[in-house]
Design an enzyme around this catalytic site. Sequence first.
Site, mmCIF file in Angstrom:
data_model
loop_
_atom_site.group_PDB
_atom_site.id
_atom_site.type_symbol
_atom_site.label_atom_id
_atom_site.label_comp_id
_atom_site.label_asym_id
_atom_site.label_seq_id
_atom_site.Cartn_x
_atom_site.Cartn_y
_atom_site.Cartn_z
ATOM 1 N N HIS A 124 11.449 1.540 2.309
ATOM 2 C CA HIS A 124 9.757 1.596 1.608
ATOM 3 C C HIS A 124 8.740 2.268 2.619
ATOM 4 O O HIS A 124 7.585 2.074 2.414
ATOM 5 C CB HIS A 124 9.365 -0.149 1.627
ATOM 6 C CG HIS A 124 9.405 -0.451 3.148
ATOM 7 N ND1 HIS A 124 10.364 -1.019 3.652
ATOM 8 C CD2 HIS A 124 8.278 -1.143 4.018
ATOM 9 C CE1 HIS A 124 9.977 -1.314 4.858
ATOM 10 N NE2 HIS A 124 8.971 -1.273 5.778
HETATM 11 C C1 UD1 Z 1 3.630 -3.352 5.062
HETATM 12 C C2 UD1 Z 1 3.728 -2.767 6.836
HETATM 13 C C3 UD1 Z 1 5.532 -2.835 6.871
HETATM 14 C C4 UD1 Z 1 6.175 -3.670 6.976
HETATM 15 C C5 UD1 Z 1 5.966 -4.113 5.161
HETATM 16 C C6 UD1 Z 1 7.522 -4.712 4.879
HETATM 17 C C7 UD1 Z 1 1.504 -2.669 7.161
HETATM 18 C C8 UD1 Z 1 1.104 -1.158 8.173
HETATM 19 N N1 UD1 Z 1 2.870 -2.169 7.191
HETATM 20 O O1 UD1 Z 1 3.619 -2.511 4.758
HETATM 21 O O2 UD1 Z 1 5.320 -2.476 8.609
HETATM 22 O O3 UD1 Z 1 7.278 -3.417 6.984
HETATM 23 O O4 UD1 Z 1 5.027 -4.584 4.913
HETATM 24 O O5 UD1 Z 1 7.358 -5.164 3.591
HETATM 25 O O6 UD1 Z 1 0.817 -3.595 7.351
HETATM 26 N N2 UD1 Z 1 2.517 -4.561 -2.665
HETATM 27 C C9 UD1 Z 1 2.761 -5.018 -3.848
HETATM 28 N N3 UD1 Z 1 2.946 -6.377 -3.585
HETATM 29 C C10 UD1 Z 1 2.693 -7.198 -2.476
HETATM 30 C C11 UD1 Z 1 2.872 -6.349 -1.357
HETATM 31 C C12 UD1 Z 1 2.605 -5.005 -1.928
HETATM 32 O O7 UD1 Z 1 2.530 -4.695 -5.110
HETATM 33 O O8 UD1 Z 1 3.014 -8.524 -2.493
HETATM 34 C C13 UD1 Z 1 2.543 -3.357 -3.218
HETATM 35 C C14 UD1 Z 1 0.982 -2.640 -2.726
HETATM 36 O O9 UD1 Z 1 0.883 -1.707 -4.145
HETATM 37 C C15 UD1 Z 1 0.160 -2.432 -2.011
HETATM 38 C C16 UD1 Z 1 1.798 -1.625 -1.135
HETATM 39 O O10 UD1 Z 1 2.843 -2.638 -1.499
HETATM 40 O O11 UD1 Z 1 -0.201 -1.073 -1.718
HETATM 41 C C17 UD1 Z 1 1.569 -1.789 0.047
HETATM 42 O O12 UD1 Z 1 1.674 -2.578 0.874
HETATM 43 P P1 UD1 Z 1 0.591 -2.795 2.054
HETATM 44 O O13 UD1 Z 1 0.740 -4.478 2.664
HETATM 45 O O14 UD1 Z 1 -0.331 -2.308 2.181
HETATM 46 O O15 UD1 Z 1 2.452 -2.508 3.015
HETATM 47 P P2 UD1 Z 1 3.929 -2.102 3.227
HETATM 48 O O16 UD1 Z 1 4.137 -1.236 2.408
HETATM 49 O O17 UD1 Z 1 4.391 -3.380 2.361
#
Ligand code: UD1
Length: 449
Positions: free
Chosen positions: A240
């Site tokens: 991811h």
């Molecule tokens: C975040 C953490 C990362 C951790 C990961 C575990 C930061 C900088 N990164 O990354 O360290 O390893 O979580 O998962 O804080 N999205 C959804 N549903 C959700 C959450 C996210 O669809 O419930 C999608 C959205 O498009 C979002 C993308 O995933 O923009 C990324 O989510 P985000 O929380 O920004 O970072 P992660 O990649 O999940």
Amino acid sequence: MKMMSVVGARPNFMKVAPIISAIRQHNYWKSTDAHGKSAAEECPRLEHMLVHTGQHYDALMSDSFFADLKLPEPHIHLGVGSGSHAVQTAEIMRKFEAVLLQERPDVLALVGDVNSSLACALVASKISFGSNGSRPLIAHVEAGLRSFDRSMPEEINRIVTDHLSDLLFVTEESGIRNLAQEGVPAEKVHFVGNTMIDSLLACKGKAQVSTILDDLGLRSARCDNGSGQLVVRYALLTLHRPSNVDNRDAFLNIMEGLEELAKEVPIVFPAHPRTQKRIAEFGLEDKFKWNLVRREATGEGASCRCAIRITEPLGYLDFLCLMSKARLVVTDSGGIQEETTCLGVPCVTVRENTERPVTITVGTNVLAGVTKEGIRAAVRRQLTSKFTARAPELWDGRSAERILDAIVREVQAQRAASNGAAAAACGRVGPTDERGSGAHLRGEDARIP
Ligand code: UD1
């Protein structure tokens, strides 16, 4: 004494759960303390509040973890959702400031390296609960880890959160070294072990009754001398990190690195929402003959022709079950490197570096890099290596207890210092006060309200 913990994203939940459970235990012992008033006074009851920022909001990324880990409902949900790093961080800060001013905890516990932890550390470090400038103690759980790669958003989050914290709880020896090199005073640093491993050890047994192996058709029909069904050899994959999945070529390269493995064993791939979006965006389903298998729609079993089988993100217990029985785990996650170490399952990390070096020196992890050649070589090496589970120092299921002890001791020490200073100030304010004015004393010593 009032303590607030913050969770926001998936890896936070298993790190906070043992702390909440240690608080329950602490309050239970306090309520049944036979030593009466003086012991109770020495060891105050802890009022705890859980704040969820809403960084992760999908049921599969958040709610299911609350259920699996028996976490209480958050007292406050900020509902920030997704956004760019700046937008997400700013939104958490804006909403969290109001919560902090309202609740005025003595201690704020932050776990891990996600944007939520950074945002709340920034708010708490600059907040003032009154004219005396008091603010909560900031306790960072999982401090000191360093990848030395500042292109990772988490590395920035770790550095800043550590340097804003008053109590730094370290999971492995490298963390002590890193913090010393950055000039963090040793008295702030506590080597306590790993609360993520507290959760793993507490839930390992429960995970064995998960039905995920049957749901994904990973039980072999072949019987072992009539003693029961065998588990099919399979690998488990998670990816991811933006650097691995947000660029089509980088993502394709990793998949090519896994082709050989996919011919040998089925690869189960619970995909993060970000990864699922990229797969669709890059049109990779067809290219790799992947099949987006929803859990309820499975049944193709191990004979499924799609060697890499995508599922929705899995809950904690299902994932733990899959991880513990896997022949090999391939990942770019931080926590999974630690969990496989503890389980004795070989792990290939698809990254150039790790902030968790103990998983390589003591554990079952190897760094593969991100080239297809590197990944193939690491997979081959790990498939032929023999491992036994070996836990790094203090990964014994009692980290949260140590954290709570240190927090209680620190709060009490600060209160005592603050009371002593106030008494001294009353008696000696004026030109004979060797520490200066009363205002100076308040600013320095009155951190705990
Ligand atoms: C975040 C953490 C990362 C951790 C990961 C575990 C930061 C900088 N990164 O990354 O360290 O390893 O979580 O998962 O804080 N999205 C959804 N549903 C959700 C959450 C996210 O669809 O419930 C999608 C959205 O498009 C979002 C993308 O995933 O923009 C990324 O989510 P985000 O929380 O920004 O970072 P992660 O990649 O999940």
